[in-house]
Design an enzyme around this catalytic site. Structure first.
Site, PDB file in Angstrom:
ATOM      1  CD  GLU A 118      35.394 -23.271  46.684  1.00 12.56           C
ATOM      2  OE1 GLU A 118      35.970 -23.907  47.575  1.00 12.56           O
ATOM      3  OE2 GLU A 118      35.997 -22.560  45.855  1.00 12.56           O
ATOM      4  CG  ASP A 119      33.272 -20.933  50.576  1.00 12.55           C
ATOM      5  OD1 ASP A 119      33.509 -22.069  50.119  1.00 12.55           O
ATOM      6  OD2 ASP A 119      34.151 -20.179  51.023  1.00 12.55           O
TER       7      ASP A 119
END
Length: 758
Positions: A118-119
């Site tokens: 996600e990051d």
């Protein structure tokens, strides 16, 4: 980081003296307070996690976990949390919570890696190559869908939850890691803005708290509740915390006396037991004050007691011993051992009148029951390939997770899926029996029709009647504990849109909506086409859309074809006015397709729109409201209800007036068609002198007036002089009804007659 119990406890020392473990306002451990932790910048350490894992994992598994840690540390290098800590401290903390549950090596690796996709844009195939497909699938299930474009924040949130819950249905470790992630985020929420705190706290209370409860993770459930409460209502939380702290000293004598009496009595009986005093959570006290409208001083059972015995049989022996010691309160005993809760929880609950007349709740359970009560599905962490080898709790969880997949198959979009799942997450349950004595657990407030859909979707679809305790009752009847429910079906029966107004479970709602969408597709498409044409005309747009606009509209609305879009509008899933405005937005840089009319002041005149014509024979895509029972000749208005299509009310209907003020965009102009070939139900009430043969005369006159009686009811006044006769009659239109009522008024003995509307 280890889990902090969410409820304050009083442990019993060897001399039976009560020793407080923690207060309501601060935690007496080395950890900072949960609601507002102090940031600790610096280098994050993985030593404590490694020590915990070494207790139950093999050296080869530890080696893989260290590799996952190094990968995550490199991926998050330079990234900081809002508190100023290195970001890697968060995955480590999440992994530590999972280690407390003794989760397997794959789950710990996924916990350490849960934010890298996600990051940091790490690809799934890279995780598969380095750590294997199971770990990559868990991480993928935990990753949000932020790269996709959604029409609203609500839609994006719903799709993220749908993805997470479906991943959980395939592997329950997904939700365990997500709950650990949310728990650590809630513990460290202090550095966020007030608006973000409230948003995250509300999301936690609405979704993650009930999921934790449904999986039996009671420690997490209670702590998340209190943390969310502290951020949603910080002043109430602080005030209540101070009140509990002050009351703790005042009630210490009562608690100590009860502990001493219970221990002495159990010792004398020869029952090996551990007795714990426990304090209710602040949120538990707050909800009791709110629901029962009590002040804090009126909440007497702030303290409860837990008795943990050595065997199943001694649970009941201890119960009898306690009932001999203190008088039980009638109606306050629950046996969750014989009939466990949906999440596998087992205990005997009883409320006794303690010293000084104070009500005190006791929970009696074995050590195994206690472990399940606190840790739920994480208490027996075993993965098996075949369902037959699962323990009872795991089988219950497996059945619920499977139901999520069933709902997904029948559900149109993410928001609807989340709505169905939320319905099933409410903690209270009611337990009923089939005619063959099988126990069925349903949410509190579930109806007989919910029971039918729980047995099987086909049983629910074909239900025509129900018997509860051998007595026939309406389908909307709410079930109570111990009811014996028998469903009567017919192959010709089909679901009605009205069922959606009273069914309670997600499975029932999704099955009914699925049936209505598929069986009434042609009717819904035609109604949707009419409604969209009307909305486009209102905006002075041509109802025939050019091909480029149509293609863009279908692409942005995720509809496969125009018919799908029309069907969604016809069942109320999309609003025609909003779709039309969206089309206008796509055309705003182009020349309008129709030249608008301009008034004398140079203003665009709204185009006169013909109302939608209703014949009453459109099928169940058009419903006549039961509150006002419109008939041809009445002035009417239409309401678009989600998955029920168009609902017709009379203009003077009180229910319609209230609902129109809340959702004005869902109302459209409608009118009756000229040639209507059917009859309509209408309620009338007739007051007559209570004399011999009055009912027969009225019934004969209704028949003579070419009307039919479908229902009749009767009540008398106190003096038995006047009888109220309530009829549901079938008439052609308002003129036919007026003729019928004129003939009835002329009957001897009839004193008053009126039409019931609402």
């Amino acid at each position: 980081m280890s889990l902090i119990p969410a409820d304050s406890t009083l442990s019993v020392a060897p001399n039976n003296r009560a020793v407080p473990d923690r207060s309501a306002s601060k935690v007496t451990t080395n950890k900072p307070p949960a609601a507002a932790p102090a940031p600790v910048p610096g280098v994050a350490s993985v030593t404590q996690l490694t020590n915990k894992l070494a207790e139950y994992l093999t050296p080869s598994e530890l080696k893989k976990i260290k590799e996952a840690y190094r990968f995550s540390d490199e991926a998050h290098l330079g990234q900081m949390r809002m508190s100023g800590e290195p970001y890697i401290s968060h995955p480590i903390a999440v992994a530590e919570i999972c280690a407390d549950w003794k989760l397997d090596a794959q789950a710990i690796m996924a916990a350490l890696l849960h934010d890298v996709m996600e990051d940091q844009d790490v690809r799934k195939d890279e995780l598969i190559e380095r750590f294997g497909a199971p770990v990559a699938n868990i991480v993928d299930g935990l990753s949000k869908l932020e790269k996709l474009e959604f029409q609203s924040q609500i839609e994006a949130q719903a799709e993220n939850f749908r993805k997470m819950l479906l991943a959980m249905a395939r592997d329950v470790r997904v939700i365990l890691i997500k709950l650990a992630d949310r728990l650590h985020n809630m513990r460290t929420l202090g550095s966020m803005s007030a608006i973000k705190k409230r948003r995250i706290a509300r999301e936690t209370m609405e979704v993650y708290v009930p999921i934790a409860h449904r999986l039996g993770l009671n420690n997490i459930y209670r702590e998340l509740q209190d943390l969310a409460f502290s951020h949603l209502y910080p002043m109430r939380y602080k005030t209540l915390g101070k009140a509990v702290k002050a009351a703790r000293g005042n009630r210490r004598e009562v608690v100590s006396k009860i502990l001493e009496s219970v221990n002495n009595t159990l010792d004398a009986t020869g029952i090996p037991a551990q007795v714990y005093g426990r304090e209710k959570t602040l949120y538990g006290i707050y909800t009791k004050m709110l629901n029962k409208r009590l002040t804090f001083s009126q909440v007497l059972d702030v303290y409860g007691f837990r008795v943990v015995v050595d065997s199943f049989a001694n649970c009941y022996v201890a119960l009898g011993t306690l009932h001999a010691l203190f008088k039980p309160m009638p109606g306050k005993f629950k046996d969750y051992i014989a009939i466990p809760k949906l999440n596998g929880y087992q205990s005997l609950h009883t409320t006794l009148i303690g010293p000084y007349g104070t009500p005190v709740e006791f929970q009696i359970r074995t050590q195994d029951m206690h472990r399940v009560a606190e840790s739920g599905v994480a208490a027996h962490w075993l993965y098996k390939d075949d369902e037959g080898s699962l323990n009872d709790l795991q089988q219950r969880t497996h059945a619920w997770l499977q139901s999520l997949l069933d709902i997904q198959k029948q559900t149109g979009d993410s928001a609807e899926f989340l709505e169905h799942v939320k319905v099933d997450l409410f903690p209270d349950s009611v337990y009923v029996f089939t005619p063959k004595s099988k126990i069925i657990a349903l949410p509190r407030g579930a109806t007989a029709l919910d029971f039918a859909y729980t047995i099987h979707t086909d049983v629910g679809d074909q239900t025509i009647a129900v018997k509860i305790n051998l007595e026939q009752v309406p389908l909307r009847t709410e079930l109570r504990n111990g009811d014996i429910v028998e469903i009567i079906t017919s192959p010709s029966s089909r679901p009605s849109p009205n069922w959606l107004s009273f069914v309670r479970t997600g499975k029932a709602r999704s099955a009914i909506r699925h049936h209505l969408r598929t069986i009434n597709l042609v009717e819904s498409i035609e109604l949707g086409r009419k409604l969209l044409s009307q909305a486009l005309s209102t905006l002075n747009l041509n109802t025939e859309l050019p091909t480029p606009i149509t293609e863009r509209l279908l692409n942005e609305s995720s509809a496969k074809s125009l018919d799908d879009l029309y069907a969604d509008i016809g069942v109320g899933k999309r609003m025609a006015a909003l779709v039309a405005r969206h089309i206008l937005g796509m055309m705003e840089n182009d020349q309008p397709l129709e030249t608008p009319l301009i008034d004398a002041n140079g203003e665009i005149m709204p185009k006169k729109i013909d109302p939608v014509v209703i014949y009453g024979s459109e099928g169940i895509s058009v419903q006549l409201a039961s509150c006002c029972q419109p008939i041809p000749g009445d002035a009417i208005i239409g309401q678009m209800k989600r998955d029920q299509g168009l609902v017709i009310h009379t203009n003077d209907c009180e229910v319609a007036r209230r609902q129109r003020s809340k959702e004005p965009d869902r109302w459209i102009d409608v009118m009756w068609g000229e040639e209507i070939d059917r009859r309509f139900d209408c309620n009338i009430t007739l007051l007559a002198r209570n004399e011999k043969g009055i009912l027969a005369r009225v019934a004969a006159e209704i028949s003579e007036s070419d009307s039919n009686i479908t229902h009749v009811g009767m009540d008398e006044d106190k003096d038995h002089m006047i009888t109220s006769l309530h009829f549901t009659v079938q008439v052609e239109d308002r003129v036919h009804l007026a003729r019928l009522m004129r003939n009835l008024r002329a009957l001897p003995g009839v004193t008053r007659l009126l039409r019931n509307k609402g």
